[in-house]
Write an enzyme that holds these catalytic residues in place. Sequence first.
Site, PDB file in Angstrom:
ATOM      1  CE  LYS A 181      10.970  18.127   8.563  1.00 47.42           C
ATOM      2  NZ  LYS A 181      11.934  16.901   8.407  1.00 47.42           N
ATOM      3  CG  ASP A 233      15.254  16.996   8.133  1.00 53.08           C
ATOM      4  OD1 ASP A 233      14.818  17.923   7.388  1.00 53.08           O
ATOM      5  OD2 ASP A 233      14.453  16.041   8.126  1.00 53.08           O
ATOM      6  CE1 TYR A 277      12.457  31.194  18.274  1.00 57.75           C
ATOM      7  CE2 TYR A 277      13.018  32.983  19.476  1.00 57.75           C
ATOM      8  CZ  TYR A 277      13.414  31.601  18.965  1.00 57.75           C
ATOM      9  OH  TYR A 277      14.457  31.182  19.499  1.00 57.75           O
ATOM     10  CG  ASP A 292      17.031  30.481  18.590  1.00 60.80           C
ATOM     11  OD1 ASP A 292      18.029  30.902  19.090  1.00 60.80           O
ATOM     12  OD2 ASP A 292      16.707  29.547  19.138  1.00 60.80           O
TER      13      ASP A 292
END
Length: 363
Positions: free
Chosen positions: A192, A226, A124, A250
């Site tokens: 991640k 995930d 972002y 988000d």
Amino acid sequence: MKRKVTLIPGDGIGPEVSLAAQRCIEATGVAIDWEIVHAGADVMEKKGTPLPEEVLESVRKNKIAIKGPVTTPVGSGFRSVNVALRKELDLYACLRPCKLYPGIKSLFKDINLILVRENTEDLYAGIEFGEGTPEAGALVQKIRELDPKAKFHPNPAISIKPISKMATERIVRFAFETAIKEKRRKVTAVHKANIMKCSDGLFLRTAREVAREYEGRILFEDRIVDNMCMQLVQKPAEYDVLVLPNLYGDILSDLCAGLIGGLGIAPGANIGDGIALFEATHGSAPKYKGMNKANPTAMILSGMLMLRYLGETSAADRLENAVARVLKEGRFVTYDLKANRNDPTATGTSQMADAIIKEVRSL
Ligand code: NAD
């Protein structure tokens, strides 16, 4: 004495849900002097910028604001007003409680998660270089010099993902402090780091370091993003406070909103040091603009969070209880909360606010 609060109605469904929230907040009796300023696509046409300086000045001065959603053009056009406000005002923590109220249809029972999203960096950051531009070409060249093994397909567009120790420390600390304040037991860091060993790796290492300060008081664990998505749709009750970098925050905000009845229900707050801006998780839903159809609950509950932030605990409790009663009864609720979306008994935005106001006054 009246408190001065900046109100940014937004665009799309923003003005309708903002008005509903303003009326519900006023019904609690807390005296507020609203300073109304405008941002978004309509302002862009008139003033040449979607975020005029007077909007930033008003929030800086009043240190508290409530905002309706603002449209961001997809793929091109002006950059997000929402992201700019968070970055300009250093509203680094996005707090999104996801609570399942009785009467709302959900696959689950007893969901009461708190999502804490970092608001100022990650993908972002707005550092992007378009396909075929000299800047993207120069960047590819530089990266090849720095890392001869780096492989690119021809003419890539590039978005940069900065993650810093400083921003991670303060967001993780914010998550732990929220856990303590809200009497929660566990913080889960989402990342991640198996793939993005540098950026998400730093996020995870920093989160572990901060967690050590809270050992014995609040549990800490981490999940790969995930896996976290799957866990949340299978067993959300196992989670408590989640802390995430901006983009995962988000995405998982909408996932968590889906667990508690949808975007029409999910409130939020963007918080910095001594300054806060309250807004729903949802966007401007342009297809419902001006139709008196959108669910005002997320904005009204954002107003409830604002009242709590202002220390108006009893007004906040009354407003939350009033919303809970209307949701539980299920009579004066918008289309999205009906079993059948075309249910002719669905009520409008302003009528749902009227029902909540009636309950606020009776409590
Ligand atoms: P959205 O949240 O506006 O809408 C997605 C869908 O969710 C809608 O079509 C509708 O079915 C439902 N929905 C959302 N809010 C609802 C409500 N209050 N009541 C009932 N149903 C509701 O997401 P989008 O369509 O991806 O985005 C539309 C615009 O909003 C985009 O320009 C986006 O950039 C912007 N946006 C702004 C904010 C913000 O202002 N903070 C946040 C997210 C998206």
